[in-house]
Write an enzyme that holds these catalytic residues in place. Sequence first.
Site, PDB file in Angstrom:
ATOM      1  N   SER A 150       0.872  -1.181   0.000  1.00 56.42           N
ATOM      2  CA  SER A 150       0.000   0.000   0.000  1.00 56.42           C
ATOM      3  C   SER A 150       0.905   1.226   0.000  1.00 56.42           C
ATOM      4  CB  SER A 150      -0.898   0.000   1.239  1.00 56.42           C
ATOM      5  OG  SER A 150      -1.615  -1.205   1.319  1.00 56.42           O
ATOM      6  N   LYS A 153      -6.629   2.106  -2.849  1.00 55.15           N
ATOM      7  CA  LYS A 153      -6.317   1.372  -1.609  1.00 55.15           C
ATOM      8  C   LYS A 153      -6.290   2.321  -0.405  1.00 55.15           C
ATOM      9  CE  LYS A 153      -4.784  -1.482   1.443  1.00 55.15           C
ATOM     10  NZ  LYS A 153      -5.738  -2.377   2.121  1.00 55.15           N
ATOM     11  N   LYS A 202      -0.256   5.016   8.272  1.00 51.70           N
ATOM     12  CA  LYS A 202       0.377   5.347   6.982  1.00 51.70           C
ATOM     13  C   LYS A 202      -0.672   5.477   5.887  1.00 51.70           C
ATOM     14  CE  LYS A 202       1.283   1.958   4.656  1.00 51.70           C
ATOM     15  NZ  LYS A 202       1.380   0.866   3.727  1.00 51.70           N
TER      16      LYS A 202
HETATM   17  P1  NAD Z   1       4.907  -6.771   7.539  1.00 50.11           P
HETATM   18  O1  NAD Z   1       5.623  -5.716   8.286  1.00 50.11           O
HETATM   19  O2  NAD Z   1       4.337  -7.940   8.240  1.00 50.11           O
HETATM   20  O3  NAD Z   1       5.862  -7.321   6.365  1.00 50.11           O
HETATM   21  C1  NAD Z   1       6.786  -6.541   5.678  1.00 50.11           C
HETATM   22  C2  NAD Z   1       7.950  -7.443   5.302  1.00 50.11           C
HETATM   23  O4  NAD Z   1       8.857  -6.689   4.489  1.00 50.11           O
HETATM   24  C3  NAD Z   1       8.747  -7.943   6.506  1.00 50.11           C
HETATM   25  O5  NAD Z   1       8.941  -9.332   6.396  1.00 50.11           O
HETATM   26  C4  NAD Z   1      10.061  -7.166   6.426  1.00 50.11           C
HETATM   27  O6  NAD Z   1      11.143  -7.889   6.952  1.00 50.11           O
HETATM   28  C5  NAD Z   1      10.175  -6.961   4.954  1.00 50.11           C
HETATM   29  N1  NAD Z   1      10.972  -5.788   4.592  1.00 50.11           N
HETATM   30  C6  NAD Z   1      10.880  -4.525   5.076  1.00 50.11           C
HETATM   31  N2  NAD Z   1      11.737  -3.722   4.451  1.00 50.11           N
HETATM   32  C7  NAD Z   1      12.412  -4.487   3.535  1.00 50.11           C
HETATM   33  C8  NAD Z   1      13.398  -4.238   2.586  1.00 50.11           C
HETATM   34  N3  NAD Z   1      13.923  -3.011   2.413  1.00 50.11           N
HETATM   35  N4  NAD Z   1      13.840  -5.263   1.830  1.00 50.11           N
HETATM   36  C9  NAD Z   1      13.323  -6.502   1.972  1.00 50.11           C
HETATM   37  N5  NAD Z   1      12.355  -6.799   2.858  1.00 50.11           N
HETATM   38  C10 NAD Z   1      11.910  -5.804   3.634  1.00 50.11           C
HETATM   39  O7  NAD Z   1       3.774  -5.986   6.714  1.00 50.11           O
HETATM   40  P2  NAD Z   1       2.419  -6.592   6.094  1.00 50.11           P
HETATM   41  O8  NAD Z   1       1.338  -6.515   7.113  1.00 50.11           O
HETATM   42  O9  NAD Z   1       2.727  -7.868   5.401  1.00 50.11           O
HETATM   43  O10 NAD Z   1       2.107  -5.455   5.004  1.00 50.11           O
HETATM   44  C11 NAD Z   1       2.836  -5.352   3.791  1.00 50.11           C
HETATM   45  C12 NAD Z   1       2.131  -4.324   2.911  1.00 50.11           C
HETATM   46  O11 NAD Z   1       0.783  -4.760   2.664  1.00 50.11           O
HETATM   47  C13 NAD Z   1       2.010  -2.940   3.567  1.00 50.11           C
HETATM   48  O12 NAD Z   1       2.158  -1.953   2.571  1.00 50.11           O
HETATM   49  C14 NAD Z   1       0.600  -2.942   4.135  1.00 50.11           C
HETATM   50  O13 NAD Z   1       0.077  -1.630   4.267  1.00 50.11           O
HETATM   51  C15 NAD Z   1      -0.130  -3.772   3.095  1.00 50.11           C
HETATM   52  N6  NAD Z   1      -1.327  -4.494   3.571  1.00 50.11           N
HETATM   53  C16 NAD Z   1      -1.324  -5.168   4.773  1.00 50.11           C
HETATM   54  C17 NAD Z   1      -2.478  -5.849   5.171  1.00 50.11           C
HETATM   55  C18 NAD Z   1      -2.528  -6.610   6.481  1.00 50.11           C
HETATM   56  O14 NAD Z   1      -3.642  -7.002   6.886  1.00 50.11           O
HETATM   57  N7  NAD Z   1      -1.429  -6.845   7.169  1.00 50.11           N
HETATM   58  C19 NAD Z   1      -3.607  -5.854   4.358  1.00 50.11           C
HETATM   59  C20 NAD Z   1      -3.567  -5.197   3.141  1.00 50.11           C
HETATM   60  C21 NAD Z   1      -2.410  -4.516   2.743  1.00 50.11           C
END
Ligand code: NAD
Length: 308
Positions: free
Chosen positions: A105, A180, A249
């Site tokens: 997102s 989104k 965010k």
């Molecule tokens: P999360 O923090 O669980 O996962 C993020 C992952 O990215 C982690 O494993 C982290 O180690 C990795 N990471 C961070 N920086 C990095 C980098 N520079 N290089 C490589 N890996 C890196 O987050 P999430 O909940 O999985 O969300 C991910 C995205 O999806 C976000 O943008 C969030 O807004 C969106 N989203 C989340 C949900 C939800 O329910 N959790 C739902 C819809 C959308």
Amino acid sequence: MPEAAASARVGFVGLGNMGWPMAHLLAPHFELTVLDARTDVAESFAAEHGVAATTDPAEVGAAADAVITMLPNGDDVRAVALGGEDGGGLVAGMAAGSVLIDMSSSAPLGTRQLADDLQPHGVALVDAPVSGGVAGARAGSLAIMVGGAPGEVERCRPVLEPLGKAIYVMGGSGTGHAMKALNNYCSAAGLAAACEALLVGDRVGLDPAQMIDVLNASSGRNAATEGKVAQEILNRNFGLGFTVGLMAKDVGIAAGIAEGLGLEAPILAQTRDLWREAEALLGGGADSTAVVRLWEEWNGRELGAGPE
Ligand code: NAD
């Protein structure tokens, strides 16, 4: 991506709450290469699924016709895609004609900028953020909101299809990300409204569990009353898997879009401020359903304490 998209090579960057179950769904269909900043996580995913893992974004790029990013925000995506001053990002390995699919997102203006920056490398950018949470990611039932050039979007369909129940093509670059952010504004405001109603109702002598039953049979229902309050808040489980920081965010992105256009959007601005306050009070890593603690803190009473 080759025409025989089912045999395409896919890179996946970001194996967090969402990325892991999404990559899990793709693993049977594509030749996968994964990367996460937490190298132990990428290695366990690779071992569990019999796919390749690397710590070098350029290697992911070189091993893939399409690379998916599922990272916290657009700045992270930009850094992984373009690399640092010495290069070394995904783009250092990606062949001309390949595509980066940002399913994070991210903020739409940053997405458009990244699309422009990738263009000289012959790499297309498609934004394809999702809604449906961790449960939707596990079930492959996410709603996917897609922005990008029509031809590129169509090329990405075979990679998106295992992940989502519905793929909405919104328009040009950044439109998926704009959709989104606005969706999550509605979600954030709905959760806040539900928390506020519960706290007030509890104080007036209504039973919060019964309130949820009534709301869900009435016009006050929303995604929070249907899927978050009984499941995560009333039992104080706070384990939805979507953090306060990510919600703050997303609402901030939506408010920024409105402000950038000079639009009056007072509920959006107030919702943004509320989630910022939640982030300051609870920490960005707290589960978004713990936002109820804001009202508890303001009013000096826990939900369920009943009338004085
Ligand atoms: P999360 O923090 O669980 O996962 C993020 C992952 O990215 C982690 O494993 C982290 O180690 C990795 N990471 C961070 N920086 C990095 C980098 N520079 N290089 C490589 N890996 C890196 O987050 P999430 O909940 O999985 O969300 C991910 C995205 O999806 C976000 O943008 C969030 O807004 C969106 N989203 C989340 C949900 C939800 O329910 N959790 C739902 C819809 C959308």
